[in-house]
Design a protein around this motif. Structure first.
Motif, PDB file in Angstrom:
ATOM      1  N   GLN A   2       0.945  -1.213   0.043  1.00 43.97           N
ATOM      2  CA  GLN A   2      -0.066  -0.059   0.064  1.00 43.97           C
ATOM      3  C   GLN A   2       0.776   1.374  -0.124  1.00 43.97           C
ATOM      4  N   GLU A   3       1.838   1.331   0.786  1.00 38.85           N
ATOM      5  CA  GLU A   3       2.722   2.392   0.859  1.00 38.85           C
ATOM      6  C   GLU A   3       3.530   2.598  -0.633  1.00 38.85           C
ATOM      7  N   GLU A   4       4.049   1.521  -1.130  1.00 40.20           N
ATOM      8  CA  GLU A   4       4.320   1.915  -2.469  1.00 40.20           C
ATOM      9  C   GLU A   4       3.451   2.556  -3.555  1.00 40.20           C
ATOM     10  N   ILE A   5       2.338   2.139  -3.533  1.00 36.21           N
ATOM     11  CA  ILE A   5       1.372   2.499  -4.285  1.00 36.21           C
ATOM     12  C   ILE A   5       0.951   3.917  -4.051  1.00 36.21           C
ATOM     13  N   ASP A   6       0.839   4.268  -2.542  1.00 33.36           N
ATOM     14  CA  ASP A   6       0.711   5.648  -2.217  1.00 33.36           C
ATOM     15  C   ASP A   6       1.683   6.400  -2.726  1.00 33.36           C
ATOM     16  N   ASN A   7       3.020   6.029  -2.639  1.00 34.26           N
ATOM     17  CA  ASN A   7       4.190   7.048  -3.286  1.00 34.26           C
ATOM     18  C   ASN A   7       4.075   7.095  -4.511  1.00 34.26           C
ATOM     19  N   LEU A   8       3.818   6.159  -5.381  1.00 30.46           N
ATOM     20  CA  LEU A   8       3.704   6.133  -6.761  1.00 30.46           C
ATOM     21  C   LEU A   8       2.562   7.414  -6.967  1.00 30.46           C
ATOM     22  N   LEU A   9       1.419   7.272  -6.345  1.00 31.87           N
ATOM     23  CA  LEU A   9       0.625   8.156  -6.919  1.00 31.87           C
ATOM     24  C   LEU A   9       0.671   9.505  -6.237  1.00 31.87           C
ATOM     25  N   GLY A  10       1.400   9.661  -5.040  1.00 40.72           N
ATOM     26  CA  GLY A  10       1.671  10.754  -4.480  1.00 40.72           C
ATOM     27  C   GLY A  10       0.392  11.245  -3.521  1.00 40.72           C
ATOM     28  N   ARG A  11      -0.227  10.264  -3.022  1.00 40.16           N
ATOM     29  CA  ARG A  11      -1.360  10.520  -2.091  1.00 40.16           C
ATOM     30  C   ARG A  11      -1.474   9.215  -1.191  1.00 40.16           C
ATOM     31  N   LYS A  12      -1.897   9.424   0.047  1.00 38.91           N
ATOM     32  CA  LYS A  12      -2.144   8.352   0.784  1.00 38.91           C
ATOM     33  C   LYS A  12      -3.534   7.830   1.015  1.00 38.91           C
ATOM     34  N   PHE A  13      -3.877   6.691   0.845  1.00 36.56           N
ATOM     35  CA  PHE A  13      -5.170   6.159   1.015  1.00 36.56           C
ATOM     36  C   PHE A  13      -5.401   5.903   2.326  1.00 36.56           C
ATOM     37  N   GLU A  14      -5.962   6.401   3.143  1.00 37.27           N
ATOM     38  CA  GLU A  14      -6.236   6.383   4.806  1.00 37.27           C
ATOM     39  C   GLU A  14      -7.217   5.124   4.866  1.00 37.27           C
ATOM     40  N   ARG A  15      -6.560   4.112   5.446  1.00 33.23           N
ATOM     41  CA  ARG A  15      -7.298   2.907   5.943  1.00 33.23           C
ATOM     42  C   ARG A  15      -7.523   2.851   7.643  1.00 33.23           C
ATOM     43  N   LYS A  16      -8.623   2.387   7.845  1.00 27.65           N
ATOM     44  CA  LYS A  16      -8.890   2.304   9.238  1.00 27.65           C
ATOM     45  C   LYS A  16      -8.058   1.365   9.829  1.00 27.65           C
ATOM     46  N   ASP A  17      -7.817   1.378  11.405  1.00 35.02           N
ATOM     47  CA  ASP A  17      -7.008   0.132  11.928  1.00 35.02           C
ATOM     48  C   ASP A  17      -7.376  -1.162  11.686  1.00 35.02           C
TER      49      ASP A  17
END
Length: 51
Positions: A2-17
């Motif tokens: 998930q962190e790789e994808i977030d970095n690639l897209l330049g946005r963070k997908f917020e997931r609940k715990d």
């Protein structure tokens, strides 16, 4: 992943715990954040291989 994808897209997908704990094998891609299909093609291929 998930962190790789977030970095690639330049946005963070917020997931609940609880989502992180219950679904650690899942990663989310918001398609409206994708500028070009080639950005995520390798992740789609990997998901297909791991199904």
């Amino acid at each position: 992943m998930q962190e790789e994808i977030d970095n690639l897209l330049g946005r963070k997908f917020e997931r609940k715990d609880y989502e992180v704990e219950k679904y650690p094998h899942e990663a989310y891609i918001r398609l409206e954040w994708v500028d070009n299909f080639e950005q995520i093609q390798s992740y789609i291929d990997l998901a297909y291989q791991l199904r």
